[in-house]
Design a protein around this motif. Structure first.
Motif, PDB file in Angstrom:
ATOM      1  N   ASN A  35       0.808  -1.221   0.000  1.00 56.44           N
ATOM      2  CA  ASN A  35       0.000   0.000   0.000  1.00 56.44           C
ATOM      3  C   ASN A  35       0.840   1.270   0.000  1.00 56.44           C
ATOM      4  N   LYS A  36       2.150   1.121   0.136  1.00 56.83           N
ATOM      5  CA  LYS A  36       3.026   2.288   0.092  1.00 56.83           C
ATOM      6  C   LYS A  36       3.510   2.580  -1.332  1.00 56.83           C
ATOM      7  N   SER A  37       3.194   1.696  -2.258  1.00 60.69           N
ATOM      8  CA  SER A  37       3.682   1.830  -3.632  1.00 60.69           C
ATOM      9  C   SER A  37       2.550   2.207  -4.592  1.00 60.69           C
ATOM     10  N   SER A  38       2.939   2.780  -5.710  1.00 65.13           N
ATOM     11  CA  SER A  38       1.975   3.082  -6.767  1.00 65.13           C
ATOM     12  C   SER A  38       2.022   1.981  -7.821  1.00 65.13           C
ATOM     13  N   TYR A  39       0.921   1.845  -8.537  1.00 65.59           N
ATOM     14  CA  TYR A  39       0.764   0.857  -9.600  1.00 65.59           C
ATOM     15  C   TYR A  39       0.077   1.537 -10.783  1.00 65.59           C
ATOM     16  N   ALA A  40       0.172   0.929 -11.940  1.00 69.16           N
ATOM     17  CA  ALA A  40      -0.601   1.416 -13.080  1.00 69.16           C
ATOM     18  C   ALA A  40      -2.060   1.016 -12.896  1.00 69.16           C
ATOM     19  N   MET A  41      -2.966   1.957 -13.140  1.00 64.96           N
ATOM     20  CA  MET A  41      -4.391   1.654 -12.985  1.00 64.96           C
ATOM     21  C   MET A  41      -5.012   1.149 -14.285  1.00 64.96           C
ATOM     22  N   HIS A  42      -4.251   1.191 -15.390  1.00 60.77           N
ATOM     23  CA  HIS A  42      -4.737   0.697 -16.668  1.00 60.77           C
ATOM     24  C   HIS A  42      -6.081   1.353 -17.018  1.00 60.77           C
ATOM     25  N   SER A  43      -7.055   0.570 -17.464  1.00 61.99           N
ATOM     26  CA  SER A  43      -8.304   1.149 -17.976  1.00 61.99           C
ATOM     27  C   SER A  43      -9.231   1.699 -16.902  1.00 61.99           C
ATOM     28  N   VAL A  44      -8.892   1.539 -15.634  1.00 60.22           N
ATOM     29  CA  VAL A  44      -9.681   2.203 -14.592  1.00 60.22           C
ATOM     30  C   VAL A  44      -9.644   3.710 -14.812  1.00 60.22           C
ATOM     31  N   GLY A  45      -8.595   4.186 -15.493  1.00 62.52           N
ATOM     32  CA  GLY A  45      -8.497   5.610 -15.807  1.00 62.52           C
ATOM     33  C   GLY A  45      -9.654   6.123 -16.641  1.00 62.52           C
ATOM     34  N   LYS A  46     -10.340   5.240 -17.351  1.00 59.73           N
ATOM     35  CA  LYS A  46     -11.490   5.666 -18.153  1.00 59.73           C
ATOM     36  C   LYS A  46     -12.616   6.214 -17.282  1.00 59.73           C
ATOM     37  N   VAL A  47     -12.690   5.747 -16.036  1.00 61.38           N
ATOM     38  CA  VAL A  47     -13.720   6.269 -15.133  1.00 61.38           C
ATOM     39  C   VAL A  47     -13.432   7.735 -14.814  1.00 61.38           C
ATOM     40  N   PHE A  48     -12.163   8.083 -14.639  1.00 60.90           N
ATOM     41  CA  PHE A  48     -11.798   9.482 -14.411  1.00 60.90           C
ATOM     42  C   PHE A  48     -12.240  10.338 -15.596  1.00 60.90           C
ATOM     43  N   THR A  49     -11.993   9.853 -16.800  1.00 62.93           N
ATOM     44  CA  THR A  49     -12.348  10.612 -17.996  1.00 62.93           C
ATOM     45  C   THR A  49     -13.856  10.773 -18.112  1.00 62.93           C
ATOM     46  N   GLY A  50     -14.582   9.679 -17.891  1.00 62.00           N
ATOM     47  CA  GLY A  50     -16.040   9.758 -17.960  1.00 62.00           C
ATOM     48  C   GLY A  50     -16.610  10.701 -16.922  1.00 62.00           C
ATOM     49  N   MET A  51     -16.087  10.629 -15.705  1.00 61.49           N
ATOM     50  CA  MET A  51     -16.560  11.518 -14.646  1.00 61.49           C
ATOM     51  C   MET A  51     -16.232  12.978 -14.964  1.00 61.49           C
ATOM     52  N   LEU A  52     -15.093  13.198 -15.616  1.00 62.58           N
ATOM     53  CA  LEU A  52     -14.726  14.569 -15.972  1.00 62.58           C
ATOM     54  C   LEU A  52     -15.696  15.137 -17.013  1.00 62.58           C
ATOM     55  N   VAL A  53     -16.141  14.324 -17.957  1.00 58.98           N
ATOM     56  CA  VAL A  53     -17.166  14.775 -18.902  1.00 58.98           C
ATOM     57  C   VAL A  53     -18.412  15.221 -18.140  1.00 58.98           C
ATOM     58  N   LEU A  54     -18.836  14.416 -17.175  1.00 62.67           N
ATOM     59  CA  LEU A  54     -20.049  14.728 -16.424  1.00 62.67           C
ATOM     60  C   LEU A  54     -19.871  15.975 -15.560  1.00 62.67           C
ATOM     61  N   ARG A  55     -18.664  16.167 -15.047  1.00 60.81           N
ATOM     62  CA  ARG A  55     -18.391  17.405 -14.293  1.00 60.81           C
ATOM     63  C   ARG A  55     -18.426  18.617 -15.226  1.00 60.81           C
ATOM     64  N   MET A  56     -17.963  18.434 -16.474  1.00 59.14           N
ATOM     65  CA  MET A  56     -18.019  19.539 -17.436  1.00 59.14           C
ATOM     66  C   MET A  56     -19.465  19.925 -17.738  1.00 59.14           C
ATOM     67  N   ILE A  57     -20.341  18.934 -17.759  1.00 55.30           N
ATOM     68  CA  ILE A  57     -21.767  19.219 -17.953  1.00 55.30           C
ATOM     69  C   ILE A  57     -22.305  19.987 -16.758  1.00 55.30           C
ATOM     70  N   GLN A  58     -21.939  19.540 -15.565  1.00 52.56           N
ATOM     71  CA  GLN A  58     -22.407  20.233 -14.354  1.00 52.56           C
ATOM     72  C   GLN A  58     -21.951  21.687 -14.316  1.00 52.56           C
ATOM     73  N   GLU A  59     -20.739  21.930 -14.816  1.00 50.90           N
ATOM     74  CA  GLU A  59     -20.169  23.283 -14.773  1.00 50.90           C
ATOM     75  C   GLU A  59     -20.560  24.126 -15.976  1.00 50.90           C
ATOM     76  N   GLY A  60     -21.355  23.567 -16.881  1.00 48.63           N
ATOM     77  CA  GLY A  60     -21.800  24.325 -18.045  1.00 48.63           C
ATOM     78  C   GLY A  60     -20.743  24.485 -19.122  1.00 48.63           C
ATOM     79  N   ILE A  61     -19.677  23.712 -19.040  1.00 49.42           N
ATOM     80  CA  ILE A  61     -18.601  23.792 -20.035  1.00 49.42           C
ATOM     81  C   ILE A  61     -18.944  22.955 -21.262  1.00 49.42           C
ATOM     82  N   ILE A  62     -19.618  21.846 -21.052  1.00 49.64           N
ATOM     83  CA  ILE A  62     -20.165  21.032 -22.139  1.00 49.64           C
ATOM     84  C   ILE A  62     -21.667  20.947 -21.921  1.00 49.64           C
ATOM     85  N   ALA A  63     -22.444  21.216 -22.958  1.00 52.66           N
ATOM     86  CA  ALA A  63     -23.900  21.127 -22.847  1.00 52.66           C
ATOM     87  C   ALA A  63     -24.320  19.660 -22.836  1.00 52.66           C
TER      88      ALA A  63
END
Length: 560
Positions: free
Chosen positions: A181-209
């Motif tokens: 737990n003291k080390s970092s690892y590659a998260m691989h495709s789990v990173g897609k959740v960050f991207t998807g959530m960022l799209v939804l945050r852009m909608i919330q902030e009015g940056i993407i309709a």
């Protein structure tokens, strides 16, 4: 099948005696340390797993060994030889003895196989579909010290290398005290959740309709892309939502990207658009297949008998599906030749050319089968474009800003994530036998490096953000509704959870977040398929309870 009907061989000997006579310790595929032989009842998790795997082995023995299904037996032997013994001649000798003896005595067969990590039995079951998963219901649970002790004992017993972090009903993150737990690892495709959530945050902030998600992509954005991608997006009037959900008809980039690394040409990736130099130039129908087909068991009515499909069933991992005689036949990627499995995982849902000689051998296909291959669905390239579309929309409103900086402003900092890197930081864990692993670069399609604690912080952020939004009286779109409407890449409505795995052939990652109870499990590992298995065991033992009683068998639940 009677013993006299079996193929001729040497005089049958006890498998355990053969192992002992060979003088070879049974070793794990990762740390090469001798397996622990238990002589007394062990922890509850291990005891329960011994019961479950015994049931699986009984079914395998009845349906595959007694009936002598040579393809299934050889597949399981090859799998154990590759995963546990790393194709060593001594491993072959041990397995030959175990399986030669198997039909005569189930108890010997069971005790011999249960000496190997029990997760290999679960993977065999996923491939053979012998025993159904027990029906369970989700529960709230306060994580106690005994839970952590059970988890750590299970991981030790199973020779699992990985990091784990969780959130229970107290709302606090639980980080087991373990070196991983003291080390970092590659998260691989789990990173897609960050991207998807960022799209939804852009909608919330009015940056993407919100309405723009299903409209053709903005022309000004398309003009910034390579000409071959421009043409495809314009011709097909591709939407951002199609890019988000692998329905864009674009190819992938990982095959060429990994090939360059293997050839010693380490790619220099400093921004997402640089991944596009490796993209597959093949183009396919936009929105040709449903997500249910991609991520669940295929619909027979939609399957072409001349194609093989690659997808996943819930949390069981990737499978190949073939339609034969109106029935779906399923083959686990775990059973494939390593080179073929690697090819599939690198290109994700690539249709495999079943006219290829190697593929015919793997799938036992006759020369006149006449299968063809003509498409790709899963597209990391598409997710890169999602990230670039976010960047373009943000810059249109606020001026120049890199994608990773936008991600930091709207998610990383807000979730209090401290370890999040696009390149491997010092002290990270990865499989040293894989020359690709340390060169993985993060971007909108995944590949970021993080710790289990920080991945769990992201899961906690998702749940708490959803809950806070429900109390918000403003007109701003609610995050949970957006997840339910547009998060098909990572949202499972039947479980009301956000979940996504990630892997290359030598390592794995998994994140699961219950939007019902707030439970979070984050797992990262430098072993293949382990993260998915560990999170499943945590969920089973901490955050769910059986709907029907679990039956026990009349035997001692100890490791042989």
């Amino acid at each position: 099948m009677a013993a006299s009907d079996r193929p001729p061989g040497d005089e049958i000997k006890s498998s355990t005696a053969a192992i002992s006579a060979a003088g070879i310790p049974i070793v794990s595929a990762q740390d090469q340390s001798p397996a622990v032989t238990l002589t007394a009842p062990t922890t509850h998790w291990v005891q329960q797993d011994l019961i479950e795997t015994r049931e699986i082995l009984q079914a395998f023995w009845n349906e595959r060994i007694i009936k002598y299904n040579k393809q299934a037996i050889d597949g399981y032997k090859d799998y154990l030889l590759r995963e546990h013994f790393k194709n060593s001649p001594n491993g072959q000798k041990i397995l030959d003895t175990i399986f030669k003896d198997a039909a005569l005595d189930f108890e010997k067969f069971c005790s011999s196989i249960q000496q190997f990590p029990l997760r290999f039995i679960h993977e065999m079951n996923a491939a053979e579909n012998l025993v159904s998963h027990k029906e369970t219901k989700e529960i709230t649970h306060r994580i106690e010290k005994t839970d952590i002790d059970e988890l750590l004992a299970y991981m030790h017993e199973e020779k699992i290398s990985g990091a784990v972090a969780m959130r229970g009903d107290t709302g606090d993150l639980i980080i087991p005290d373990m070196p991983e737990n003291k080390s970092s690892y590659a998260m691989h495709s789990v990173g897609k959740v960050f991207t998807g959530m960022l799209v939804l945050r852009m909608i919330q902030e009015g940056i993407i309709a919100e309405s723009a998600l299903k409209e053709p992509l903005d022309d000004d954005f398309i003009k910034t892309l390579p000409i071959s991608i421009q043409n495809h997006l314009k011709e097909n009037k591709t939407s951002l939502h199609q890019l988000m959900t692998h329905q864009s008809g674009l190819g992938d980039y990982l095959r060429q990207y990994f090939k360059d690394i293997e050839e010693g040409k380490e790619p220099k990736i400093n921004k997402p658009e640089e991944f596009l130099q490796f993209e597959d130039k093949r183009r396919f129908a936009v929105g040709g297949y449903s997500l249910e087909l991609m991520y669940g068991r295929p619909d027979v009515a939609k399957m072409d008998p001349k194609k093989i499909y690659v997808g996943s069933e819930g949390e069981q991992g990737l499978f190949c599906y073939v339609l034969q005689g109106g029935e779906i036949e399923k083959i686990s990627l775990a059973y494939l030749n390593p080179d073929m499995a690697k090819s599939i995982t690198e290109t994700a849902c690539d249709f495999i050319d079943l006219n290829d000689k190697q593929t015919k051998a793997i799938f036992n296909i006759t020369a006149n089968a006449g299968y063809t291959a003509d498409g790709i669905k899963y597209s990391n390239t598409g997710l890169v474009l999602v990230g670039l579309a976010i960047q373009a929309a943000y810059e249109k409103k606020y001026g120049p800003c890199a994608y990773d900086e936008i991600l930091r402003r709207y998610i990383i900092d807000d979730a209090n994530i401290s370890c999040f890197f696009s390149k491997m930081p010092e002290g990270s864990r990865y499989n040293p036998e894989d020359q690709i692993a340390p060169h993985i670069a993060g971007g909108p399609a995944g590949g970021y490096w993080t710790k289990a604690e920080d991945l769990a912080k992201f899961g906690k952020w998702i749940y708490e953000r959803c809950m806070a939004d429900e109390k918000d009286t403003s007109d701003r779109p609610k995050l949970k509704r957006l997840i339910e409407s547009y998060g098909q890449e990572f949202y499972y409505p039947q479980y009301n959870c956000v979940a996504h795995g990630g892997a290359i052939p030598t390592s794995s990652a998994f994140l699961r977040v219950s939007l019902e109870t707030g439970a979070v499990v984050a797992c990262l590992s430098d072993q293949p398929r382990v993260a998915m298995h560990v999170q499943g065991k945590i969920w089973e033992n901490m955050f769910s309870s059986p709907i029907t009683p679990v039956l026990t068998h009349g035997h001692t639940n100890v490791r042989p």
